[in-house]
Motif scaffolding. Sequence first.
Motif, short mmCIF file in Angstrom:
data_model
loop_
_atom_site.label_atom_id
_atom_site.label_comp_id
_atom_site.label_asym_id
_atom_site.label_seq_id
_atom_site.Cartn_x
_atom_site.Cartn_y
_atom_site.Cartn_z
N GLY A 190 -20.08 14.51 -5.30
CA GLY A 190 -20.90 14.92 -4.38
C GLY A 190 -21.67 15.72 -3.84
N GLU A 191 -22.05 16.34 -2.71
CA GLU A 191 -22.69 17.53 -2.85
C GLU A 191 -21.24 18.93 -2.41
N THR A 192 -21.77 19.19 -2.81
CA THR A 192 -20.54 20.68 -1.93
C THR A 192 -21.21 21.45 -0.78
N LEU A 193 -21.34 21.75 0.55
CA LEU A 193 -22.16 22.14 1.46
C LEU A 193 -20.62 22.43 2.61
N LEU A 194 -21.31 23.63 2.56
CA LEU A 194 -20.89 24.61 3.63
C LEU A 194 -21.09 24.73 4.98
N VAL A 195 -20.58 24.13 6.34
CA VAL A 195 -21.01 23.77 7.89
C VAL A 195 -22.30 24.54 7.76
N LYS A 196 -22.76 26.10 7.68
CA LYS A 196 -23.64 26.86 8.27
C LYS A 196 -24.87 26.59 7.46
N GLU A 197 -24.52 25.92 6.53
CA GLU A 197 -26.06 25.39 5.80
C GLU A 197 -26.18 24.40 6.03
N MET A 198 -25.71 23.45 6.93
CA MET A 198 -26.29 22.41 7.46
C MET A 198 -26.53 21.98 8.80
N MET A 199 -25.57 23.09 9.27
CA MET A 199 -25.73 23.66 10.95
C MET A 199 -27.19 23.26 11.35
N THR A 200 -27.43 23.36 12.60
CA THR A 200 -29.15 23.17 13.58
C THR A 200 -28.69 23.78 14.35
N ALA A 201 -29.55 24.98 15.25
CA ALA A 201 -29.85 25.34 16.96
C ALA A 201 -29.32 24.49 17.66
N PRO A 202 -28.02 24.51 18.47
CA PRO A 202 -27.85 23.89 19.82
C PRO A 202 -29.13 23.57 20.05
N ARG A 203 -29.87 22.77 21.05
CA ARG A 203 -30.65 22.19 21.50
C ARG A 203 -30.90 22.56 22.82
N MET A 204 -29.84 23.22 23.41
CA MET A 204 -29.97 23.40 24.88
C MET A 204 -27.97 24.46 24.84
N VAL A 205 -27.96 25.54 25.63
CA VAL A 205 -26.59 25.67 25.36
C VAL A 205 -26.81 25.67 27.30
N LEU A 206 -25.47 24.91 28.35
CA LEU A 206 -25.70 24.94 29.67
C LEU A 206 -24.76 26.40 30.15
N ALA A 207 -24.88 26.38 31.25
CA ALA A 207 -23.87 27.41 31.55
C ALA A 207 -22.72 26.40 32.37
N PRO A 208 -22.34 26.90 33.01
CA PRO A 208 -21.19 26.91 34.51
C PRO A 208 -21.19 26.13 35.26
N HIS A 209 -22.32 26.36 36.16
CA HIS A 209 -23.20 26.43 37.11
C HIS A 209 -24.34 25.40 37.02
N THR A 210 -24.43 25.09 36.23
CA THR A 210 -26.10 24.32 35.21
C THR A 210 -25.48 22.31 36.19
N THR A 211 -26.02 22.08 37.39
CA THR A 211 -25.84 20.83 37.59
C THR A 211 -25.89 20.12 36.70
N VAL A 212 -25.32 18.58 37.17
CA VAL A 212 -25.57 17.68 36.56
C VAL A 212 -26.82 17.14 36.25
N ARG A 213 -27.15 16.72 36.90
CA ARG A 213 -29.26 16.80 37.77
C ARG A 213 -30.09 17.27 36.88
N GLU A 214 -29.82 18.59 36.77
CA GLU A 214 -30.49 20.04 35.89
C GLU A 214 -30.26 19.69 34.18
N ALA A 215 -28.52 19.52 33.71
CA ALA A 215 -28.98 18.94 32.90
C ALA A 215 -29.17 18.02 32.30
N ALA A 216 -28.84 16.56 33.16
CA ALA A 216 -29.87 14.91 32.98
C ALA A 216 -30.90 15.66 32.51
N ARG A 217 -31.84 16.17 33.48
CA ARG A 217 -33.05 16.68 33.08
C ARG A 217 -33.66 17.46 31.57
#
Length: 204
Positions: free
Chosen positions: A2-29
């Motif tokens: 099979g193919e040989t690939l490094l993680v950095k060649e397959m990864m995508t940018a996070p769709r979002m990054v949350l801060a500790p103070h982010t509320t559950v309601r805001e995160a759900a949105r």
Amino acid sequence: MGETLLVKEMMTAPRMVLAPHTTVREAARLFAEQEATAAPVVDDTGALLGIVTEIDLLRDRFEADPRAWARPVDASPPAPPESVTDVMTREVVTIAENNDVADLVDLMVRRRLREVPVLRAGRVVGMLSRGDLLRMHYRTDAEVLADLRAALAEGAPYVEQCSAQVRDGFVHLDCENISAQQRRLVTSIARTVPGVSRVIVDNT
């Protein structure tokens, strides 16, 4: 093989990054808007604190409906969690960007993980999900062939005697009068192309 690939060649940018103070309601949105399945929680320096998944955001968000129960339900259930730090997983399984994708797949299978943060010096630089890995295997032969030709042109520009065909991820390279070293080189390059399942090199 099979193919040989490094993680950095397959990864995508996070769709979002949350801060500790982010509320559950805001995160759900944000999850609903971004169609995300998981998001890392980081501090002010970008260091990983934990990870939140869809199911974490549903924890204690729905009260029992008395119409569904033959016995009385608790009239005063506990208050639902407020911030993502209340629901996140703190012991996060991560992987480094220079690790082998094969190792990551094995890790995800063994630990039943849907998505894994990719770290560089303790900071999140990407995410890799089951969907990312599946999409790699559903690339068309035309896409694989185009990337294969580009990879060979960049990695072995002096090897001009090879013609390539791809069918269902199976790569066949027909090369004329190349050395054993060149054969190993073009084989190694072909195996790094996403979507390649096997490589055969004929030296005529």
